[in-house]
Design a protein around this motif. Structure first.
Motif, PDB file in Angstrom:
ATOM      1  N   ARG A 101       0.697  -1.160   0.021  1.00  0.00           N
ATOM      2  CA  ARG A 101      -0.089  -0.006   0.058  1.00  0.00           C
ATOM      3  C   ARG A 101       0.887   1.250   0.006  1.00  0.00           C
ATOM      4  NH1 ARG A 101      -3.096  -0.089   4.780  1.00  0.00           N
ATOM      5  NH2 ARG A 101      -4.533  -1.670   3.841  1.00  0.00           N
ATOM      6  N   CYS A 102       0.628   2.283  -0.733  1.00  0.00           N
ATOM      7  CA  CYS A 102       1.346   3.340  -0.934  1.00  0.00           C
ATOM      8  C   CYS A 102       1.024   4.355   0.269  1.00  0.00           C
ATOM      9  CB  CYS A 102       0.949   4.370  -2.097  1.00  0.00           C
ATOM     10  SG  CYS A 102       1.768   5.946  -2.409  1.00  0.00           S
ATOM     11  N   VAL A 103       2.063   4.759   1.029  1.00  0.00           N
ATOM     12  CA  VAL A 103       1.834   5.647   2.182  1.00  0.00           C
ATOM     13  C   VAL A 103       1.437   7.048   1.769  1.00  0.00           C
ATOM     14  CG1 VAL A 103       4.192   6.780   2.172  1.00  0.00           C
ATOM     15  CG2 VAL A 103       3.080   6.347   4.200  1.00  0.00           C
ATOM     16  N   ARG A 104       1.355   7.506   0.488  1.00  0.00           N
ATOM     17  CA  ARG A 104       0.827   8.760   0.208  1.00  0.00           C
ATOM     18  C   ARG A 104      -0.481   8.760  -0.418  1.00  0.00           C
ATOM     19  NH1 ARG A 104       1.056  11.500  -4.851  1.00  0.00           N
ATOM     20  NH2 ARG A 104       0.918  13.774  -4.769  1.00  0.00           N
ATOM     21  N   CYS A 105      -0.671   7.740  -1.342  1.00  0.00           N
ATOM     22  CA  CYS A 105      -2.297   7.871  -1.922  1.00  0.00           C
ATOM     23  C   CYS A 105      -3.252   6.798  -1.446  1.00  0.00           C
ATOM     24  CB  CYS A 105      -2.229   7.906  -3.342  1.00  0.00           C
ATOM     25  SG  CYS A 105      -1.636   6.426  -4.204  1.00  0.00           S
ATOM     26  N   GLY A 106      -2.527   5.782  -0.707  1.00  0.00           N
ATOM     27  CA  GLY A 106      -3.260   4.580  -0.266  1.00  0.00           C
ATOM     28  C   GLY A 106      -3.596   3.626  -1.397  1.00  0.00           C
ATOM     29  N   THR A 107      -2.948   3.658  -2.580  1.00  0.00           N
ATOM     30  CA  THR A 107      -3.292   2.777  -3.529  1.00  0.00           C
ATOM     31  C   THR A 107      -2.580   1.285  -3.324  1.00  0.00           C
ATOM     32  OG1 THR A 107      -3.139   4.353  -5.188  1.00  0.00           O
ATOM     33  CG2 THR A 107      -2.777   2.097  -6.122  1.00  0.00           C
ATOM     34  N   GLU A 108      -3.447   0.102  -3.568  1.00  0.00           N
ATOM     35  CA  GLU A 108      -2.663  -1.113  -3.203  1.00  0.00           C
ATOM     36  C   GLU A 108      -2.623  -1.818  -4.422  1.00  0.00           C
ATOM     37  OE1 GLU A 108      -5.368  -3.036  -0.451  1.00  0.00           O
ATOM     38  OE2 GLU A 108      -4.923  -1.591   1.237  1.00  0.00           O
ATOM     39  N   ARG A 109      -1.595  -2.845  -4.233  1.00  0.00           N
ATOM     40  CA  ARG A 109      -1.220  -3.577  -5.475  1.00  0.00           C
ATOM     41  C   ARG A 109      -0.596  -4.958  -4.726  1.00  0.00           C
ATOM     42  NH1 ARG A 109       3.743  -0.250  -6.621  1.00  0.00           N
ATOM     43  NH2 ARG A 109       5.449  -1.588  -6.453  1.00  0.00           N
ATOM     44  N   ALA A 110      -0.712  -6.022  -5.555  1.00  0.00           N
ATOM     45  CA  ALA A 110       0.063  -7.067  -5.233  1.00  0.00           C
ATOM     46  C   ALA A 110       1.392  -6.834  -5.482  1.00  0.00           C
ATOM     47  CB  ALA A 110      -0.454  -8.305  -6.255  1.00  0.00           C
ATOM     48  N   ASP A 111       2.151  -7.835  -4.492  1.00  0.00           N
ATOM     49  CA  ASP A 111       3.627  -7.659  -4.341  1.00  0.00           C
ATOM     50  C   ASP A 111       4.298  -8.512  -5.645  1.00  0.00           C
ATOM     51  OD1 ASP A 111       3.652 -10.350  -3.580  1.00  0.00           O
ATOM     52  OD2 ASP A 111       4.341  -9.947  -1.710  1.00  0.00           O
ATOM     53  N   THR A 112       3.768  -8.457  -6.662  1.00  0.00           N
ATOM     54  CA  THR A 112       4.467  -9.348  -7.950  1.00  0.00           C
ATOM     55  C   THR A 112       5.596  -8.325  -8.229  1.00  0.00           C
ATOM     56  OG1 THR A 112       2.668  -8.560  -9.020  1.00  0.00           O
ATOM     57  CG2 THR A 112       2.551 -10.879  -8.309  1.00  0.00           C
ATOM     58  N   ASP A 113       5.404  -6.875  -8.248  1.00  0.00           N
ATOM     59  CA  ASP A 113       6.566  -6.020  -8.737  1.00  0.00           C
ATOM     60  C   ASP A 113       6.798  -5.120  -7.600  1.00  0.00           C
ATOM     61  OD1 ASP A 113       8.240  -4.631 -10.183  1.00  0.00           O
ATOM     62  OD2 ASP A 113       6.705  -3.544 -11.352  1.00  0.00           O
ATOM     63  N   PRO A 114       7.262  -5.486  -6.598  1.00  0.00           N
ATOM     64  CA  PRO A 114       7.501  -5.048  -5.292  1.00  0.00           C
ATOM     65  C   PRO A 114       8.465  -3.693  -5.309  1.00  0.00           C
ATOM     66  CG  PRO A 114       8.637  -7.018  -5.124  1.00  0.00           C
ATOM     67  CD  PRO A 114       7.942  -6.869  -6.385  1.00  0.00           C
ATOM     68  N   TYR A 115       9.260  -3.714  -6.313  1.00  0.00           N
ATOM     69  CA  TYR A 115      10.295  -2.540  -6.018  1.00  0.00           C
ATOM     70  C   TYR A 115      10.147  -1.364  -6.921  1.00  0.00           C
ATOM     71  CZ  TYR A 115      12.534  -6.771  -3.996  1.00  0.00           C
ATOM     72  OH  TYR A 115      12.323  -7.863  -3.318  1.00  0.00           O
ATOM     73  N   ALA A 116       9.208  -1.278  -7.805  1.00  0.00           N
ATOM     74  CA  ALA A 116       8.655  -0.030  -8.220  1.00  0.00           C
ATOM     75  C   ALA A 116       7.805   0.811  -7.548  1.00  0.00           C
ATOM     76  CB  ALA A 116       7.859  -0.589  -9.562  1.00  0.00           C
ATOM     77  N   PRO A 117       7.978   2.290  -7.880  1.00  0.00           N
ATOM     78  CA  PRO A 117       7.382   3.253  -7.096  1.00  0.00           C
ATOM     79  C   PRO A 117       5.902   3.027  -7.278  1.00  0.00           C
ATOM     80  CG  PRO A 117       8.376   4.108  -8.783  1.00  0.00           C
ATOM     81  CD  PRO A 117       8.855   2.733  -8.767  1.00  0.00           C
ATOM     82  N   CYS A 118       4.955   3.609  -6.524  1.00  0.00           N
ATOM     83  CA  CYS A 118       3.509   3.791  -6.724  1.00  0.00           C
ATOM     84  C   CYS A 118       3.408   4.443  -8.148  1.00  0.00           C
ATOM     85  CB  CYS A 118       2.843   4.550  -5.739  1.00  0.00           C
ATOM     86  SG  CYS A 118       1.259   5.002  -5.775  1.00  0.00           S
ATOM     87  N   ALA A 119       2.335   3.844  -8.652  1.00  0.00           N
ATOM     88  CA  ALA A 119       2.185   4.303 -10.529  1.00  0.00           C
ATOM     89  C   ALA A 119       1.356   5.511 -10.440  1.00  0.00           C
ATOM     90  CB  ALA A 119       1.504   3.246 -11.059  1.00  0.00           C
ATOM     91  N   PRO A 120       0.168   5.610  -9.592  1.00  0.00           N
ATOM     92  CA  PRO A 120      -0.315   6.851  -9.420  1.00  0.00           C
ATOM     93  C   PRO A 120       0.610   8.051  -8.894  1.00  0.00           C
ATOM     94  CG  PRO A 120      -1.826   5.354  -8.474  1.00  0.00           C
ATOM     95  CD  PRO A 120      -0.298   4.669  -8.592  1.00  0.00           C
ATOM     96  N   CYS A 121       1.086   7.939  -7.928  1.00  0.00           N
ATOM     97  CA  CYS A 121       2.063   9.065  -7.251  1.00  0.00           C
ATOM     98  C   CYS A 121       3.031   9.159  -8.308  1.00  0.00           C
ATOM     99  CB  CYS A 121       2.697   8.482  -6.083  1.00  0.00           C
ATOM    100  SG  CYS A 121       1.726   8.407  -4.699  1.00  0.00           S
ATOM    101  N   LEU A 122       3.677   8.467  -9.266  1.00  0.00           N
ATOM    102  CA  LEU A 122       4.704   8.711 -10.178  1.00  0.00           C
ATOM    103  C   LEU A 122       3.944   9.352 -11.288  1.00  0.00           C
ATOM    104  CD1 LEU A 122       7.622   7.928 -11.100  1.00  0.00           C
ATOM    105  CD2 LEU A 122       6.605   5.958 -12.511  1.00  0.00           C
ATOM    106  N   ALA A 123       2.604   9.270 -11.567  1.00  0.00           N
ATOM    107  CA  ALA A 123       1.921  10.249 -12.503  1.00  0.00           C
ATOM    108  C   ALA A 123       1.915  11.451 -12.010  1.00  0.00           C
ATOM    109  CB  ALA A 123       0.666   9.741 -12.961  1.00  0.00           C
ATOM    110  N   ASP A 124       1.941  11.516 -10.635  1.00  0.00           N
ATOM    111  CA  ASP A 124       1.945  13.062 -10.107  1.00  0.00           C
ATOM    112  C   ASP A 124       3.260  13.573  -9.934  1.00  0.00           C
ATOM    113  OD1 ASP A 124      -0.962  12.772  -9.645  1.00  0.00           O
ATOM    114  OD2 ASP A 124      -0.875  12.375  -7.735  1.00  0.00           O
TER     115      ASP A 124
END
Length: 409
Positions: free
Chosen positions: A8-31
């Motif tokens: 879970r992202c500490v900034r926006c709360g978006t959750e995802r499975a841990d299959t790609d755990p080392y990538a940053p949060c995608a919605p925050c990256l878009a910001d």
């Protein structure tokens, strides 16, 4: 209690499975913000007490992002002492002051907690190579634990780091290379992660987001141990801060304890830093990629001019303070002479800012205060030696000794 396999992202709360755990949060990256996601746990029915049958930080494995059957990769990390600083407390007018002495870990720094968990997770996931961008402590821990796990380790360091740090990393068997500029390390590491499947044990983004998110939870065990030692949470915990891994992990540990009903509140966390990006973020709000002026510092291992979102978020309700090189070195020698504790310059920063925090009222005289001492001064004796006089050589007589001491011995 189990790790849910969700991040879970500490900034926006978006959750995802841990299959790609080392990538940053995608919605925050878009910001335009680089943010680490963190592990989500089901705390129902959980106990926070350690399992004495398991080694090191893995006594708390039920509160770490690992499967129950995952084999620990432990060198006996954790379980470090919480030392009372009676003379320092008296000098500053404090009732209760302690130091959590993380220099007692196997590679002499608190990075062992992060790396033990990150490497165990890498083994669980079938990795063959781990890699890290580090100025020393992180790389030494990565090399040691990778060696213990039978993994290949690549360390990308800087040309300017002390020889002791390079020797440690090489001695543990890592492939160590140096680059001239910090961002160059992240560029190479990012390419290795993307094209060769390396597991990153540190961050690799610029601006930084933070380290391996599984490893960050290794720092939760500091919170557990502090409460175990004190029987309660402290009022204030002062942490040397760079990319905020320690701040984030420690806060997450205290949040676990609040959720489990062990302590009522998260203590006030304070970032101790050389250049002030967290102080700036607390005053002006978090500004992605906002770099402050910076230069060389004796606290080179945390000499960052930029804050991470994870560190900023961890300081909610807390504070940040800075110290100059002269103040840091004075604090290092004061701890050594008053308390018998010799810390690396970056680790002496909490002691260096302590008087300022008391004077500002951030710390009250009756607060219970814990300083986090993250690494031993033996990692960089050169910076201390530069502040000390040469050792005199004398003739084998008491008169010669008296001449040096200025009085009868």
């Amino acid at each position: 209690m189990t790790y849910t396999g969700v991040l879970r992202c500490v900034r926006c709360g978006t959750e995802r499975a841990d299959t790609d755990p080392y990538a940053p949060c995608a919605p925050c990256l878009a910001d335009g913000v680089h943010v680490n996601p963190f592990a989500v746990y089901d705390l129902s029915g959980a106990q926070w007490r350690r399992d004495p049958a398991r080694p090191g930080v893995f006594g708390w494995q039920h509160l770490l992002p690992l499967r129950p059957g995952t084999a620990p990769v432990s060198l006996g990390e954790g379980g470090t002492p919480l030392l009372p600083l009676a003379r320092t407390a008296a000098r500053l007018g404090l009732a209760r002051l302690y130091l959590k002495d993380e220099s007692r870990n196997p590679t002499w720094s608190y990075k062992d907690r992060l790396i033990a968990v990150a490497v165990a997770r890498a083994v669980q996931d079938g990795a063959t190579t781990v890699a890290v961008a580090s100025t020393g402590n992180h790389g030494a821990a990565a090399a040691a634990y990778a060696g213990a796990a039978g993994l290949r380790c690549v360390v990308l360091t800087l040309e300017s780091v002390p020889l002791t740090m390079k020797v440690l990393m090489q001695s543990y068997g890592a492939a160590v290379v140096a680059l001239r500029a910090a961002p160059d390390r992240w560029k190479v590491l990012a390419e290795g992660v993307a094209t060769r499947g390396w597991v990153p044990l540190s961050g690799y983004l610029s601006p930084p987001a933070g380290s391996n998110p599984f490893g960050v939870d290794g720092y939760k065990t500091i919170a557990y141990e502090v409460v175990e030692s004190l029987g309660a949470a402290p009022d204030v915990l002062v942490v040397p801060a760079a990319y905020g891994d320690g701040l984030a992990g420690i806060r997450r540990g205290f949040e676990d304890l609040v959720a489990l009903g062990v302590v009522p509140d998260v203590p006030r966390l304070v970032a101790a830093e050389p250049f002030g990006p967290y102080a700036d973020a607390l005053a002006n709000g978090f500004r992605p990629g906002h770099f402050l002026p910076a230069g060389p510092t004796v606290a080179f291992s945390i000499g960052t001019p930029v804050a991470t979102y994870q560190g900023y978020a961890a300081l909610s309700g807390g504070a940040a303070a800075t110290a100059s090189d002269d103040e840091i070195m004075a604090a290092q020698l004061a701890l050594a002479r008053e308390e018998g504790i010799y810390l690396e310059a970056s680790s002496a920063l909490p002691a260096a800012v302590l008087g300022k925090l008391v004077a500002a009222g951030t710390i009250a005289p009756d607060d219970t205060v814990v300083l986090l001492g993250t690494s031993t001064g033996l990692k960089d004796i050169g910076v201390t030696a530069a502040r000390l006089p040469a050792v005199p050589v004398i003739e084998p007589t008491l008169a010669s000794l008296d001449a040096v001491l200025g009085k009868e011995a």
